[in-house]
Design a protein around this motif. Sequence first.
Motif, mmCIF file in Angstrom:
data_model
loop_
_atom_site.group_PDB
_atom_site.id
_atom_site.type_symbol
_atom_site.label_atom_id
_atom_site.label_comp_id
_atom_site.label_asym_id
_atom_site.label_seq_id
_atom_site.Cartn_x
_atom_site.Cartn_y
_atom_site.Cartn_z
ATOM 1 N N ARG A 135 68.732 87.466 30.742
ATOM 2 C CA ARG A 135 69.547 87.992 29.659
ATOM 3 C C ARG A 135 69.358 87.204 28.371
ATOM 4 O O ARG A 135 68.901 86.065 28.357
ATOM 5 N N GLY A 136 69.689 87.875 27.266
ATOM 6 C CA GLY A 136 69.622 87.251 25.956
ATOM 7 C C GLY A 136 70.754 87.760 25.093
ATOM 8 O O GLY A 136 71.471 88.689 25.464
ATOM 9 N N ALA A 137 70.919 87.150 23.943
ATOM 10 C CA ALA A 137 71.979 87.534 23.009
ATOM 11 C C ALA A 137 71.351 88.065 21.726
ATOM 12 O O ALA A 137 70.223 87.709 21.377
ATOM 13 N N ASP A 157 75.798 79.036 17.221
ATOM 14 C CA ASP A 157 77.050 78.345 17.549
ATOM 15 C C ASP A 157 78.002 79.184 18.404
ATOM 16 O O ASP A 157 78.964 78.653 18.960
ATOM 17 N N HIS A 158 77.740 80.490 18.514
ATOM 18 C CA HIS A 158 78.653 81.381 19.244
ATOM 19 C C HIS A 158 77.906 82.215 20.290
ATOM 20 O O HIS A 158 78.154 83.409 20.437
ATOM 21 N N GLY A 159 77.015 81.568 21.014
ATOM 22 C CA GLY A 159 76.393 82.219 22.164
ATOM 23 C C GLY A 159 74.933 82.555 22.031
ATOM 24 O O GLY A 159 74.307 82.974 23.015
ATOM 25 N N GLY A 160 74.370 82.387 20.851
ATOM 26 C CA GLY A 160 72.996 82.804 20.647
ATOM 27 C C GLY A 160 71.944 81.744 20.885
ATOM 28 O O GLY A 160 70.790 81.916 20.479
ATOM 29 N N GLY A 161 72.298 80.664 21.527
ATOM 30 C CA GLY A 161 71.331 79.602 21.789
ATOM 31 C C GLY A 161 70.320 79.987 22.849
ATOM 32 O O GLY A 161 70.299 81.115 23.362
ATOM 33 N N PRO A 170 64.826 84.773 24.264
ATOM 34 C CA PRO A 170 65.113 84.310 22.897
ATOM 35 C C PRO A 170 66.084 85.253 22.211
ATOM 36 O O PRO A 170 66.137 86.450 22.511
ATOM 37 N N GLY A 171 66.861 84.733 21.295
ATOM 38 C CA GLY A 171 67.808 85.553 20.562
ATOM 39 C C GLY A 171 67.120 86.666 19.792
ATOM 40 O O GLY A 171 65.920 86.590 19.481
ATOM 41 N N ALA A 172 67.872 87.711 19.495
ATOM 42 C CA ALA A 172 67.326 88.857 18.751
ATOM 43 C C ALA A 172 68.146 89.106 17.501
ATOM 44 O O ALA A 172 69.375 88.968 17.504
ATOM 45 N N LEU A 173 67.456 89.495 16.437
ATOM 46 C CA LEU A 173 68.087 89.842 15.165
ATOM 47 C C LEU A 173 68.054 91.356 15.011
ATOM 48 O O LEU A 173 66.980 91.963 14.972
ATOM 49 N N ASP A 174 69.226 91.961 14.938
ATOM 50 C CA ASP A 174 69.363 93.414 14.818
ATOM 51 C C ASP A 174 69.408 93.794 13.343
ATOM 52 O O ASP A 174 70.390 93.548 12.651
ATOM 53 N N LYS A 204 64.762 79.181 14.637
ATOM 54 C CA LYS A 204 63.725 78.393 15.309
ATOM 55 C C LYS A 204 64.005 76.900 15.207
ATOM 56 O O LYS A 204 63.783 76.147 16.169
ATOM 57 N N ALA A 205 64.496 76.460 14.064
ATOM 58 C CA ALA A 205 64.828 75.041 13.909
ATOM 59 C C ALA A 205 65.920 74.625 14.885
ATOM 60 O O ALA A 205 65.927 73.495 15.387
ATOM 61 N N ARG A 206 66.855 75.525 15.172
ATOM 62 C CA ARG A 206 67.970 75.221 16.072
ATOM 63 C C ARG A 206 67.583 75.320 17.545
ATOM 64 O O ARG A 206 68.146 74.611 18.390
ATOM 65 N N THR A 207 66.668 76.234 17.894
ATOM 66 C CA THR A 207 66.397 76.529 19.315
ATOM 67 C C THR A 207 64.980 76.259 19.760
ATOM 68 O O THR A 207 64.713 76.178 20.961
ATOM 69 N N GLY A 208 64.056 76.165 18.823
ATOM 70 C CA GLY A 208 62.655 76.009 19.180
ATOM 71 C C GLY A 208 61.951 77.315 19.499
ATOM 72 O O GLY A 208 60.760 77.306 19.839
ATOM 73 N N ARG A 209 62.643 78.439 19.366
ATOM 74 C CA ARG A 209 62.054 79.740 19.704
ATOM 75 C C ARG A 209 61.945 80.652 18.487
ATOM 76 O O ARG A 209 62.779 80.609 17.596
ATOM 77 N N ASP A 210 60.905 81.479 18.508
ATOM 78 C CA ASP A 210 60.812 82.567 17.546
ATOM 79 C C ASP A 210 61.625 83.734 18.084
ATOM 80 O O ASP A 210 61.418 84.180 19.214
ATOM 81 N N ALA A 211 62.538 84.236 17.281
ATOM 82 C CA ALA A 211 63.454 85.277 17.730
ATOM 83 C C ALA A 211 62.763 86.633 17.806
ATOM 84 O O ALA A 211 61.754 86.892 17.145
#
Length: 286
Positions: A135-137, A157-161, A170-174, A204-211
């Motif tokens: 799963r992802g956010a 800060d609210h679940g998207g790590g 990795p998180g997704a931007l809608d 990416k700076a916060r998680t190390g991943r490309d969203a």
Amino acid sequence: MTVHRSGSPHRSRPPATAAGILFTVLSLVLGLSGSAAAQDAAGKGAQEPTHPGLDWAGSQIAAHEGTAAEGAPTRGLLAGVEGVDVSGHQGNVAWATLWSSGVKFAYVKATESTSYVNPYFAQQYNGSYSAGMIRGAYHFATPDTSSGAAQANYFVDHGGGWSKDGKTLPGALDMEYNPYGATCYGLSASGLVNWMKDWFSTYKARTGRDAVIYTSTDWWKQCTGNYAGFGSINPLWVPRYGSSVGELPAGWGFHTIWQYTSTGPTVGDHNKFNGAYDRLQALANG
């Protein structure tokens, strides 16, 4: 002789010259132009969303592009991995039922702007994980309310790590049609692109991943001028409710996830991952 008790002697202001006045005017004009450009790139400070519980991945796609063409995916994509996406409007989700039906991954709305957190996020995000899913956010963007960096930080800060546990995407931007006004959020194509760059680089700076980016081809063309610069970096999650994925936005030679229907069983929004299960695991692991 006059003696000054402290400080330097008083000096009168020199008279204004034509060149000095011109310089002052030009400085003010350029300063205002720079401020306008910065505002365009960072968002124009619109009011915070008033019905974020009604905004989810595809809510505005269906409203603007329709769902009349909905149907089963073509046979060639039936080999892909089945997934769903959910948000607060669905409440508590029957994850065991979805797992038994063959659903193996899920994206869950976490946030919108910098003022909304999905009240069912824990049940949906943790529940899908507990059922066995990867799963992802995702974050529903409102680029006119605050900067990309501010919204990316709020999301993390609210679940998207992200964590490298093999079960977290990795998180997704809608990015889709504005539910509250101007289709492109009152920003120019370059302003929107810069807003997304700000969001992606902060994430990416916060998680190390490309969203991942969620967007439709029609909206992308209209609002970014069909910008091609994200295709080699950010995996594409594309909505199209029909029998094929159709044309992709510029820059992407293939899609990663296809949201193919908004009327699936148990949960309406169903998706196909474009690959075998081990490739979905690879996306999770980075």
